[in-house]
Motif scaffolding. Structure first.
Motif, mmCIF file in Angstrom:
data_model
loop_
_atom_site.group_PDB
_atom_site.id
_atom_site.type_symbol
_atom_site.label_atom_id
_atom_site.label_comp_id
_atom_site.label_asym_id
_atom_site.label_seq_id
_atom_site.Cartn_x
_atom_site.Cartn_y
_atom_site.Cartn_z
ATOM 1 N N GLU A 296 85.301 -16.757 -8.782
ATOM 2 C CA GLU A 296 85.569 -15.678 -9.739
ATOM 3 C C GLU A 296 84.518 -14.589 -9.628
ATOM 4 O O GLU A 296 84.832 -13.398 -9.706
ATOM 5 C CB GLU A 296 85.575 -16.258 -11.156
ATOM 6 N N ARG B 123 85.075 -12.291 -6.452
ATOM 7 C CA ARG B 123 86.209 -11.372 -6.475
ATOM 8 C C ARG B 123 85.768 -9.987 -6.913
ATOM 9 O O ARG B 123 84.978 -9.864 -7.844
ATOM 10 C CB ARG B 123 87.250 -11.894 -7.476
ATOM 11 N N PRO C 193 85.897 -6.549 -8.886
ATOM 12 C CA PRO C 193 86.419 -6.276 -10.225
ATOM 13 C C PRO C 193 87.741 -5.512 -10.135
ATOM 14 O O PRO C 193 87.938 -4.680 -9.263
ATOM 15 C CB PRO C 193 85.339 -5.443 -10.899
ATOM 16 N N ARG C 194 88.639 -5.805 -11.060
ATOM 17 C CA ARG C 194 89.940 -5.142 -11.099
ATOM 18 C C ARG C 194 89.813 -3.819 -11.845
ATOM 19 O O ARG C 194 89.212 -3.771 -12.908
ATOM 20 C CB ARG C 194 90.959 -6.011 -11.830
ATOM 21 N N PRO C 195 90.410 -2.771 -11.284
ATOM 22 C CA PRO C 195 90.408 -1.514 -12.020
ATOM 23 C C PRO C 195 91.402 -1.607 -13.201
ATOM 24 O O PRO C 195 92.394 -2.295 -13.111
ATOM 25 C CB PRO C 195 90.869 -0.472 -10.998
ATOM 26 N N HIS C 196 91.060 -0.935 -14.265
ATOM 27 C CA HIS C 196 91.939 -0.947 -15.448
ATOM 28 C C HIS C 196 93.138 -0.061 -15.165
ATOM 29 O O HIS C 196 93.025 1.045 -14.635
ATOM 30 C CB HIS C 196 91.192 -0.436 -16.675
ATOM 31 N N ARG C 197 94.303 -0.495 -15.568
ATOM 32 C CA ARG C 197 95.513 0.294 -15.388
ATOM 33 C C ARG C 197 95.807 1.077 -16.653
ATOM 34 O O ARG C 197 95.517 0.638 -17.740
ATOM 35 C CB ARG C 197 96.708 -0.619 -15.122
#
Length: 123
Positions: free
Chosen positions: A109, A112, A114-118
């Motif tokens: 985890e 990975r 970081p995921r961009p916010h949608r």
């Protein structure tokens, strides 16, 4: 039992008890395990001082000589001790496996990106 043998075996048993107490004092032996070793040492001392008790136990179990009784109980003791350690080892193995899996999941985890916010603005 001749007095010379009694003194010799009693000295060995007392040294064993002193060693057990010293291991507990230095925190090399956990108190939860120490009762087993202290009980063993005390049993040895009792059988040395009360040899007739060993003779009675020998007669009760139907053994020919007291030595056979001692060997039988030593083998039984070691078998039970091995079983106890096997149970503890199994539990520790399970715990180590679970901890290793948790660490692997946490590392995966963390690695990975970081995921961009949608969508809209972050709140």
């Amino acid at each position: 039992m001749p007095i010379r043998q009694k003194v010799f075996f009693l000295t060995i048993a007392l040294l064993l008890l002193v060693a057990i107490i010293e291991l507990i004092r230095r925190r090399r032996l956990r108190v939860e395990y120490s009762w087993l070793w202290i009980a063993s040492g005390v049993t040895i001392i009792v059988l040395i001082l009360r040899y007739e008790l060993l003779i009675e136990i020998t007669a009760a179990v139907g053994a020919a000589v007291p030595t056979s009784t001692i060997f039988f109980f030593c083998i039984l003791y070691l078998a039970l001790l091995s079983l106890n350690y096997s149970v503890r080892l199994t539990e520790l193995t399970r715990q180590v496996k679970e901890l290793a899996q948790e660490v692997a999941l946490l590392r995966a985890e963390e690695a990975r990106p970081p995921r961009p916010h949608r969508g809209g603005s972050p709140s």
